[in-house]
Design an enzyme around this catalytic site. Structure first.
Site, mmCIF file in Angstrom:
data_model
loop_
_atom_site.group_PDB
_atom_site.id
_atom_site.type_symbol
_atom_site.label_atom_id
_atom_site.label_comp_id
_atom_site.label_asym_id
_atom_site.label_seq_id
_atom_site.Cartn_x
_atom_site.Cartn_y
_atom_site.Cartn_z
ATOM 1 N N LYS A 1 0.838 -1.207 0.000
ATOM 2 C CA LYS A 1 0.000 0.000 0.000
ATOM 3 C C LYS A 1 0.869 1.251 0.000
ATOM 4 O O LYS A 1 1.556 1.542 0.967
ATOM 5 C CB LYS A 1 -0.907 0.042 1.235
ATOM 6 N N GLY B 1 6.927 4.663 8.360
ATOM 7 C CA GLY B 1 6.083 5.837 8.531
ATOM 8 C C GLY B 1 6.262 6.429 9.906
ATOM 9 O O GLY B 1 7.339 6.312 10.499
ATOM 10 N N SER B 2 5.197 7.021 10.422
ATOM 11 C CA SER B 2 5.315 7.747 11.688
ATOM 12 C C SER B 2 5.368 6.787 12.875
ATOM 13 O O SER B 2 4.815 5.688 12.832
ATOM 14 C CB SER B 2 4.136 8.695 11.848
ATOM 15 N N THR B 3 5.989 7.240 13.951
ATOM 16 C CA THR B 3 6.091 6.439 15.171
ATOM 17 C C THR B 3 4.700 6.157 15.737
ATOM 18 O O THR B 3 4.419 5.053 16.211
ATOM 19 C CB THR B 3 6.977 7.176 16.188
ATOM 20 N N GLU B 4 3.826 7.154 15.630
ATOM 21 C CA GLU B 4 2.471 6.998 16.173
ATOM 22 C C GLU B 4 1.738 5.818 15.516
ATOM 23 O O GLU B 4 1.198 4.943 16.195
ATOM 24 C CB GLU B 4 1.726 8.311 15.894
ATOM 25 N N GLY C 1 3.155 3.419 13.767
ATOM 26 C CA GLY C 1 3.945 2.216 14.039
ATOM 27 C C GLY C 1 3.554 1.592 15.373
ATOM 28 O O GLY C 1 3.406 0.368 15.478
ATOM 29 N N GLU D 1 9.997 0.770 10.547
ATOM 30 C CA GLU D 1 11.016 1.797 10.311
ATOM 31 C C GLU D 1 10.306 3.125 10.504
ATOM 32 O O GLU D 1 9.488 3.525 9.674
ATOM 33 C CB GLU D 1 11.592 1.636 8.892
ATOM 34 N N CYS E 1 13.443 10.418 7.109
ATOM 35 C CA CYS E 1 13.404 9.925 8.492
ATOM 36 C C CYS E 1 14.768 10.029 9.158
ATOM 37 O O CYS E 1 14.850 10.232 10.363
ATOM 38 C CB CYS E 1 12.882 8.498 8.526
ATOM 39 N N GLU F 1 10.135 15.153 15.578
ATOM 40 C CA GLU F 1 10.452 15.068 14.153
ATOM 41 C C GLU F 1 9.581 16.073 13.389
ATOM 42 O O GLU F 1 8.353 15.959 13.394
ATOM 43 C CB GLU F 1 10.174 13.647 13.654
HETATM 44 P P1 NDP Z 1 1.781 7.875 8.469
HETATM 45 O O1 NDP Z 1 2.581 7.087 9.434
HETATM 46 O O2 NDP Z 1 0.340 8.090 8.767
HETATM 47 O O3 NDP Z 1 1.873 7.229 7.015
HETATM 48 C C1 NDP Z 1 2.694 6.164 6.614
HETATM 49 C C2 NDP Z 1 1.893 5.094 5.879
HETATM 50 O O4 NDP Z 1 1.012 4.434 6.790
HETATM 51 C C3 NDP Z 1 0.988 5.637 4.786
HETATM 52 O O5 NDP Z 1 0.915 4.705 3.740
HETATM 53 C C4 NDP Z 1 -0.330 5.751 5.511
HETATM 54 O O6 NDP Z 1 -1.427 5.767 4.650
HETATM 55 C C5 NDP Z 1 -0.330 4.492 6.328
HETATM 56 N N1 NDP Z 1 -1.229 4.506 7.481
HETATM 57 C C6 NDP Z 1 -1.810 5.562 8.100
HETATM 58 N N2 NDP Z 1 -2.551 5.164 9.157
HETATM 59 C C7 NDP Z 1 -2.445 3.812 9.204
HETATM 60 C C8 NDP Z 1 -2.969 2.801 10.076
HETATM 61 N N3 NDP Z 1 -3.730 3.100 11.117
HETATM 62 N N4 NDP Z 1 -2.660 1.508 9.841
HETATM 63 C C9 NDP Z 1 -1.855 1.174 8.812
HETATM 64 N N5 NDP Z 1 -1.333 2.087 7.952
HETATM 65 C C10 NDP Z 1 -1.612 3.391 8.147
HETATM 66 O O7 NDP Z 1 2.484 9.252 8.261
HETATM 67 P P2 NDP Z 1 1.820 10.623 7.758
HETATM 68 O O8 NDP Z 1 1.778 10.601 6.300
HETATM 69 O O9 NDP Z 1 0.516 10.874 8.464
HETATM 70 O O10 NDP Z 1 2.856 11.685 8.277
HETATM 71 C C11 NDP Z 1 2.780 12.165 9.612
HETATM 72 C C12 NDP Z 1 4.147 12.379 10.198
HETATM 73 O O11 NDP Z 1 4.804 11.138 10.280
HETATM 74 C C13 NDP Z 1 5.075 13.239 9.379
HETATM 75 O O12 NDP Z 1 4.934 14.580 9.663
HETATM 76 C C14 NDP Z 1 6.417 12.730 9.782
HETATM 77 O O13 NDP Z 1 6.832 13.373 10.960
HETATM 78 C C15 NDP Z 1 6.174 11.285 10.071
HETATM 79 N N6 NDP Z 1 6.577 10.404 8.958
HETATM 80 C C16 NDP Z 1 7.736 9.740 9.098
HETATM 81 C C17 NDP Z 1 8.172 8.938 8.083
HETATM 82 C C18 NDP Z 1 9.450 8.214 8.221
HETATM 83 O O14 NDP Z 1 9.916 7.583 7.280
HETATM 84 N N7 NDP Z 1 10.057 8.257 9.377
HETATM 85 C C19 NDP Z 1 7.442 8.782 6.838
HETATM 86 C C20 NDP Z 1 6.184 9.495 6.792
HETATM 87 C C21 NDP Z 1 5.810 10.274 7.827
HETATM 88 P P3 NDP Z 1 -1.962 7.175 4.057
HETATM 89 O O15 NDP Z 1 -0.848 7.872 3.422
HETATM 90 O O16 NDP Z 1 -2.938 6.712 3.060
HETATM 91 O O17 NDP Z 1 -2.544 7.905 5.228
#
Ligand code: NDP
Length: 492
Positions: A197, A249-252, A254, A271, A305, A402
């Site tokens: 996804k 993606g985000s720690t939250e 994760g 990650e 990241c 971050e």
């Molecule tokens: P997210 O963690 O929400 O997004 C990462 C991926 O997870 C996207 O494909 C997202 O889908 C998907 N996702 C969102 N919610 C869920 C869930 N409950 N269960 C499974 N998958 C999910 O990051 P954001 O795009 O909201 O960014 C927010 C913040 O996170 C940024 O400001 C940044 O600080 C941090 N971030 C860090 C990253 C890293 O590599 N360390 C990468 C991206 C963000 P969708 O895009 O469709 O919402």
């Protein structure tokens, strides 16, 4: 002379440069009006009946409409991956699997210009980065893991490796095609099938990748791509027939995924975020360090990241370093991602721009000093001027959280011990940088820094042979290298 050049704290720029526009032609890529889901080798309409638009963050124009996969669609994609796994892929001769991966790598190279333009259009990153970093590295990951596919018993001597089954993979928007490659290449090399996804704001290169799979004649169902939003990712995580979740993606999010999977037996790698310290000692090659600092935080608009978002400077060189850094910032070109001279492109989304603005406001409120070079921003689209904060307290939000934008927080230290203490004073542990001419000091620092990757006299260097991943709230598991293969295998 510009206003900046007149200021006492900023040395004058050597010359005024006006760059002529150097746009990359965008007609090499033609998007469909609408993209369905890629399931069992076919593009299908979503059972959810829902679609959403994907736009260019630089111009706000709609680029295409994309399917939003619901629970039933996720179920179909996982079913297709399971069938492909049971009825062919897992039993295929490893050298045959390698053949497909090599083909994909070569097609990525052949179509690299088209994919680079698509990446810059959909995500806002400068074309020189998607062309020179994202695409070559994505192809390199497929080449590298193609080489391992028929050598797994050599990668893990005296152990009998087996694939896990169906891997659910969720990727973010900062390196869409590269993160796809980091996830898909090792999974397939190890004999798994995948459901991937992409992020909501950057689905297009993953959708173009479905055509790469078709060109490579990859058997149907080995790779399935389901577009959607966070709810799609959540359905994938919850699906009982998925054997492994790989998330970046985000720690939250994760943490929410880890909670969801606790006790289920599903394999998991995370990650997550970072707040890397880039540590500069007074014996470094200063001009080289300035380039490393700039690359560390302004590369990809700081949507990285492992970005070097906390600069730790030894006090004795604080003033010359900050003066040189500010001057260097005046030369960064912010604007059209498709212009080959652009250094800093568009912020990926309106939501991310608002998040950055909020962080920057909090930095000023908490007493840090802000510097932004004069900069003409385009009228349409989402932009943020490269920003440096000095006089930053360790406890302030801009030093702890971050930001994921082009914003650098500068702190100081006196001794190596103090540098280590400050660098490790974070909830994260993904990366760090050390700038010094002393090899022994690099080794001393590396032993003490709690970070998955430590760069010495460079920053943001990636290589498929090198494992990448974090400690603490930056997640667990490694991608890249043999470690990256292990995350998609189980052993008898
Ligand atoms: P997210 O963690 O929400 O997004 C990462 C991926 O997870 C996207 O494909 C997202 O889908 C998907 N996702 C969102 N919610 C869920 C869930 N409950 N269960 C499974 N998958 C999910 O990051 P954001 O795009 O909201 O960014 C927010 C913040 O996170 C940024 O400001 C940044 O600080 C941090 N971030 C860090 C990253 C890293 O590599 N360390 C990468 C991206 C963000 P969708 O895009 O469709 O919402």
């Amino acid at each position: 002379m510009t206003d900046v050049a007149k200021r006492k704290d900023v040395a004058p720029a050597p010359l005024e440069w006006e760059y002529a526009p150097a746009p990359e032609a965008r007609d090499i890529v033609r998007f469909e009006e609408r993209y369905g889901l890629f399931v069992a080798g076919e593009h299908v309409d979503p059972k959810s009946g829902q679609w959403f638009a994907t736009t260019s963050p630089a111009s706000e124009e709609q680029l295409a409409e994309v399917a939003l996969a619901g629970a039933e669609d996720v179920d179909l994609a996982v079913g297709a991956a399971r069938e492909a796994y049971e009825n062919g892929w897992s039993g295929l001769r490893p050298s045959e699997r390698a053949k497909y991966l090599f083909r994909i790598a070569r097609i990525l190279q052949e179509r690299s210009r088209e994919l680079a333009v698509a990446e810059s259009l959909d995500g806002g990153k400068p074309i020189k980065e998607s062309r020179d970093v994202d695409l070559p590295l994505a192809a390199a990951h497929f080449f590298y893991y193609a080489g391992w596919a028929d050598k797994l018993e050599y990668a893990f001597p005296n152990r009998r490796p087996r694939p896990l089954g169906v891997a659910g993979q969720i990727i973010p928007w900062n390196f869409p095609l590269l993160m796809l490659a980091w996830k898909i290449a090792p999974a397939l090399a190890a004999g798994n099938t995948v459901v991937l996804k992409p992020a909501e704001t950057t689905p297009l290169t993953a959708l173009l990748f479905t055509d790469v799979c078709r060109q490579a004649e990859l058997p149907p169902g080995v790779v399935n791509i389901i577009t959607g939003d966070g709810s799609t990712g959540a359905h994938l995580v919850k699906h009982p027939d998925v054997n492994k979740i790989a998330f970046t993606g985000s720690t939250e999010v994760g943490k929410a995924i880890q909670r969801e999977l606790a006790g289920t037996g599903t394999h998991l790698t995370l990650e997550l975020g970072g707040k890397a310290a880039n540590i500069v000692f007074d014996d470094c090659a200063l001009d080289q360090a300035i380039e490393g600092i700039v690359n560390g935080i302004y590369f990809n608009q700081g949507h990285v990241c492992c970005a070097g978002s906390r600069l730790l400077v030894q006090e004795s060189i604080y003033e010359p370093l900050v003066s040189k850094l500010k001057r260097r910032l005046t030369t960064l070109r912010v604007g059209d991602p498709l212009d080959k001279n652009t250094d800093v492109g568009a912020i990926n989304s309106k939501a991310q721009l608002e998040r950055i603005r909020e962080f920057v406001a909090s930095g000023t409120e908490e007493g840090a000093e802000i510097y932004q070079p004069p900069c003409r921003l385009p009228e349409k689209g989402y932009w943020f001027v490269p920003t440096v904060f000095t006089n930053v307290a360790q406890s302030s939000r801009i030093a702890q959280e971050e930001i994921f934008g082009p914003v650098l927080s500068v702190l100081t230290f006196r001794t190596p011990e103090e540098a280590v203490e400050k660098a490790n004073n974070t909830a994260y542990g993904l990366s760090a940088g050390v700038w010094t001419e002393k090899g022994s000091r690099i080794l001393w620092m590396t032993e003490r820094l709690r970070a998955g990757v430590v760069w010495a006299n460079t920053f943001n260097r990636f290589d498929p042979t090198s494992p990448f991943g974090g400690y603490k709230e930056s997640g667990f598991g490694r991608e890249g290298g043999r470690h990256g293969l292990e995350a998609y295998l189980t052993f008898d």
